[in-house]
Design an enzyme around this catalytic site. Structure first.
Site, PDB file in Angstrom:
ATOM      1  N   TYR A 141       7.314  12.649  17.694  1.00  0.00           N
ATOM      2  CA  TYR A 141       8.776  12.750  17.706  1.00  0.00           C
ATOM      3  C   TYR A 141       9.303  13.470  18.936  1.00  0.00           C
ATOM      4  O   TYR A 141      10.494  13.421  19.226  1.00  0.00           O
ATOM      5  CB  TYR A 141       9.287  13.468  16.440  1.00  0.00           C
ATOM      6  CG  TYR A 141       8.960  12.738  15.144  1.00  0.00           C
ATOM      7  CD1 TYR A 141       8.325  11.499  15.160  1.00  0.00           C
ATOM      8  CD2 TYR A 141       9.284  13.275  13.916  1.00  0.00           C
ATOM      9  CE1 TYR A 141       8.017  10.834  13.987  1.00  0.00           C
ATOM     10  CE2 TYR A 141       8.985  12.604  12.732  1.00  0.00           C
ATOM     11  CZ  TYR A 141       8.342  11.388  12.788  1.00  0.00           C
ATOM     12  OH  TYR A 141       8.033  10.722  11.623  1.00  0.00           O
ATOM     13  N   LYS A 191      -6.222  11.195  11.288  1.00  0.00           N
ATOM     14  CA  LYS A 191      -6.714   9.821  11.450  1.00  0.00           C
ATOM     15  C   LYS A 191      -7.827   9.891  12.498  1.00  0.00           C
ATOM     16  O   LYS A 191      -7.772   9.242  13.562  1.00  0.00           O
ATOM     17  CB  LYS A 191      -5.536   8.930  11.882  1.00  0.00           C
ATOM     18  CG  LYS A 191      -5.835   7.445  11.886  1.00  0.00           C
ATOM     19  CD  LYS A 191      -5.952   6.836  10.497  1.00  0.00           C
ATOM     20  CE  LYS A 191      -6.309   5.362  10.595  1.00  0.00           C
ATOM     21  NZ  LYS A 191      -6.783   4.805   9.329  1.00  0.00           N
ATOM     22  N   ASP A 223      -4.626   7.495   5.476  1.00  0.00           N
ATOM     23  CA  ASP A 223      -4.452   6.354   4.565  1.00  0.00           C
ATOM     24  C   ASP A 223      -5.009   6.685   3.182  1.00  0.00           C
ATOM     25  O   ASP A 223      -4.407   6.366   2.150  1.00  0.00           O
ATOM     26  CB  ASP A 223      -5.063   5.061   5.138  1.00  0.00           C
ATOM     27  CG  ASP A 223      -6.335   5.296   5.933  1.00  0.00           C
ATOM     28  OD1 ASP A 223      -6.706   6.474   6.139  1.00  0.00           O
ATOM     29  OD2 ASP A 223      -6.981   4.318   6.345  1.00  0.00           O
ATOM     30  N   ASP A 251       7.623  12.563   1.856  1.00  0.00           N
ATOM     31  CA  ASP A 251       8.584  11.742   1.104  1.00  0.00           C
ATOM     32  C   ASP A 251       7.887  11.013  -0.046  1.00  0.00           C
ATOM     33  O   ASP A 251       8.434  10.881  -1.137  1.00  0.00           O
ATOM     34  CB  ASP A 251       9.291  10.734   2.017  1.00  0.00           C
ATOM     35  CG  ASP A 251      10.636  11.277   2.489  1.00  0.00           C
ATOM     36  OD1 ASP A 251      10.749  12.521   2.585  1.00  0.00           O
ATOM     37  OD2 ASP A 251      11.551  10.485   2.757  1.00  0.00           O
TER      38      ASP A 251
END
Ligand code: NAD
Length: 369
Positions: A141, A191, A223, A251
């Site tokens: 970000y 990851k 994942d 979320d």
């Protein structure tokens, strides 16, 4: 105790939920003999309308002069077509950067009386109690370049996932500190089978873990973590992860409890000036109707009392009052069955009254002890 609290209600339901929370903080101040001074600042769309920028200098000054910050939410369709630098969300991102709010904590804990509100089966969510620690000021970000480019003669686009080693280390230290006061288990999500940044993240996680011999470290690919959150959420104690993975997983995790309107959060800095806010956004679809659930913001204020001011008893009084009010069957529209909802203000009043009751009981017990 005397404390100054910066209040940034922002847009949409932000104002409604912050108003109710301030009433409760005033009641806490009265019951427990503290002095809280509230200083209001503009942020988000409201600030764009009034000052031409989503984060005015005055707001930064108000925050820096305060002992803690409570934020409502920013954003709304009115500003959706604005250029990037004049989007309400820019105000919040800029404030996080300005105050170096690098660690976002989201407790995910189910309420006994709301187990049926979860989209997951009761037996999976009963007893869920974990914290997500999300890195907030680095990663995709904020990394540069983030732009459209021409690559090998083709129209292309690039975003950059950048972390300095100390940024990874400090968020992991925060997670281990929190875990050492809880059930002593850290799940570090990455990851590492694909990303170099994740391989360094793992390396640093191992280094930090060596300093906390009583805390267990487990690595989990993102994942798999997304799947485990639904399959078996009770296994988690503290989850720590980088900015974007944390954004998505938190979320996802928020739905375990049944409503976004219940979830509080804290964004911590190393300077000690922390920001507390509900997880939800400005909910433009229900703004101005007095139907929003203020509990997420009220519980964020409880986090502030505990984390920033060390007021454990006061924080517990709020948490207990929320519990009592939910146990008594009070529900805002996001949780109620048709036609049985109480308003934002009504549930705020109920929580304030429950606070009084508990404290009255406490006083009686003290008198007889
Ligand atoms: P949202 O969280 O505002 O709303 C999602 C859904 O949940 C809506 O149906 C809403 O009515 C409901 N909801 C949210 N909070 C609730 C509450 N307290 N009580 C009852 N129902 C509630 O997310 P969105 O719709 O994706 O975004 C709306 C705006 O908020 C956008 O402009 C977005 O950028 C912004 N946003 C801001 C923040 C923040 O300020 N931290 C976070 C997320 C989204």
């Amino acid at each position: 105790m005397k404390k100054t609290i910066a209040l940034l209600p922002g847009d949409g339901i932000g104002k409604e939920v912050v108003d109710v929370t301030v009433d409760i903080l005033k009641a806490i101040a009265e019951h427990f003999h503290h002095q809280f001074q509230f200083n209001y600042g503009l942020i988000g769309g409201d600030a764009i309308d009034q000052k031409g920028t989503p984060l005015p200098e005055e707001t930064i000054a108000i925050c820096k002069d305060s002992d803690a910050i409570i934020l409502g939410a920013v954003g709304g369709p009115k500003w959706d077509q604005n250029p990037m630098e004049l989007r309400p969300e820019r105000g919040l991102l800029a404030l996080r950067k300005e105050l170096d709010l690098f660690a976002n904590l989201r407790p995910i804990k189910t309420f006994e009386s709301l187990l049926d509100s979860s989209p997951l089966k009761k037996e999976y969510v009963d007893g869920v109690d974990f914290v997500i620690v999300r890195e907030l000021t680095g990663g995709l970000y904020f990394g540069k370049p983030s732009e459209r480019i021409v690559h090998e003669g083709e129209d292309a686009v690039v975003d950059t996932l950048l972390y300095k080693r100390y940024e990874i280390e400090r968020i992991l230290v925060s997670a281990f500190e929190i875990a050492s006061k809880r059930r002593k288990h850290v799940t570090s999500v990455d990851k590492a089978n694909v990303l170099e940044s994740s391989r360094v993240w793992r390396e640093v996680a191992e280094e930090v873990a060596a300093r906390y011999p009583d805390v267990t470290l487990e690595h989990m690919l993102v994942d798999n973590a997304a799947m485990q959150l639904i399959r078996s959420p009770k296994q988690f104690d503290v989850i720590v992860t980088e900015n974007m993975f944390g954004d998505i997983l938190s979320d996802e995790a928020s739905m375990i409890t049944g409503s976004l309107g219940l979830l509080s959060s804290a964004s911590l800095s190393s300077s000690g000036l922390h920001l507390f806010e509900p997880v939800h956004g400005s909910a433009p679809d229900i703004a101005g109707k007095n139907i929003a659930n203020p509990i997420a913001t009220i519980l964020s204020a409880a986090m502030m009392l505990r984390q920033s001011f060390g007021l454990e008893e006061e924080a517990k009084a709020i948490e207990k009052a929320v519990d009592n009010v939910l146990n008594a069957g009070n529900r805002t529209a996001d949780l109620a069955e048709d036609g049985k909802a109480v308003s934002t203000k009504q549930i705020g009043e109920e929580i304030k009254n429950a606070l009084g009751d508990d404290h009255a009981i406490l006083n009686i017990m003290e008198a007889y002890s």
